[in-house]
Design a protein around this motif. Structure first.
Motif, short mmCIF file in Angstrom:
data_model
loop_
_atom_site.label_atom_id
_atom_site.label_comp_id
_atom_site.label_asym_id
_atom_site.label_seq_id
_atom_site.Cartn_x
_atom_site.Cartn_y
_atom_site.Cartn_z
N PRO A 123 0.79 -1.24 0.00
CA PRO A 123 0.00 0.00 0.00
C PRO A 123 0.83 1.30 0.00
O PRO A 123 0.49 2.23 -0.72
CB PRO A 123 -0.85 -0.11 1.27
N HIS A 124 1.89 1.37 0.79
CA HIS A 124 2.69 2.59 0.82
C HIS A 124 3.37 2.85 -0.53
O HIS A 124 3.43 3.99 -0.99
CB HIS A 124 3.75 2.54 1.92
N ASP A 125 3.89 1.79 -1.16
CA ASP A 125 4.50 1.93 -2.47
C ASP A 125 3.47 2.35 -3.51
O ASP A 125 3.74 3.21 -4.36
CB ASP A 125 5.17 0.63 -2.91
N ALA A 126 2.29 1.75 -3.43
CA ALA A 126 1.22 2.10 -4.37
C ALA A 126 0.83 3.57 -4.25
O ALA A 126 0.58 4.24 -5.25
CB ALA A 126 0.01 1.20 -4.15
N ALA A 127 0.81 4.09 -3.01
CA ALA A 127 0.47 5.50 -2.80
C ALA A 127 1.53 6.41 -3.42
O ALA A 127 1.19 7.44 -4.02
CB ALA A 127 0.34 5.79 -1.30
N LEU A 128 2.81 6.05 -3.31
CA LEU A 128 3.87 6.85 -3.95
C LEU A 128 3.74 6.79 -5.47
O LEU A 128 3.91 7.81 -6.15
CB LEU A 128 5.25 6.35 -3.52
N LEU A 129 3.44 5.61 -6.01
CA LEU A 129 3.26 5.46 -7.45
C LEU A 129 2.09 6.31 -7.93
O LEU A 129 2.17 6.98 -8.97
CB LEU A 129 3.06 3.99 -7.81
N ASP A 130 1.00 6.31 -7.16
CA ASP A 130 -0.17 7.12 -7.52
C ASP A 130 0.15 8.61 -7.52
O ASP A 130 -0.32 9.36 -8.38
CB ASP A 130 -1.34 6.85 -6.57
N ALA A 131 0.97 9.06 -6.56
CA ALA A 131 1.36 10.47 -6.51
C ALA A 131 2.16 10.84 -7.76
O ALA A 131 1.94 11.91 -8.35
CB ALA A 131 2.18 10.76 -5.25
#
Length: 140
Positions: A8-16
């Protein structure tokens, strides 16, 4: 080769980063000429009118909660090497490493890592924020 979902944390950075670039990014595995298989944390195709992005975008993501540990630093170095190599295989690709605030000290002006990445055509996206993550700056 199955594509794996990001934590989830990596996905949030990718989304940003995707929001910042105006492209859709998702984990992707693919095979290069010669049969070499490789996976990236994010891949997408930018629209030439979208912030000047044209062609493939290949991304590696690393998140740290708290001080950066040596294994996390080593992952960033391995990701940098992978993206530099991918640029040699796909010279038209835009390559980006995405990190959050604890990694900022690795990318200060005058350090060897940002100089080497710039020379290899690998950008760094530093993401900041709490509930709403945003790309604070792009180092190219």
């Amino acid at each position: 080769m199955a594509t794996t979902a990001l934590p989830p944390h990596d996905a949030a950075l990718l989304d940003a980063l995707a929001t910042h670039l105006g492209v859709r990014l998702a984990p992707r595995d693919f095979t290069l000429p010669g049969g070499v298989r490789v996976g990236v944390d994010g891949a997408g195709v930018g629209d030439p009118d979208s912030l000047g992005v044209a062609g493939a975008v290949l991304v590696q993501v690393t998140y740290a909660a708290g001080p950066v540990k040596s294994a996390q630093r080593n992952k960033v170095l391995a990701d940098a090497f992978k993206l530099a190599w991918l640029r040699s295989q796909v010279p038209t690709a835009r390559t980006v490493i995405v990190v959050n605030e604890p990694f900022e000290r690795l990318f200060v002006t005058g350090a060897w890592l940002p100089a080497a990445l710039t020379q290899q055509g690998v950008e760094v996206a530093l993401v900041r924020g709490g509930a709403r993550l945003e790309v604070a700056r792009m180092l190219a």
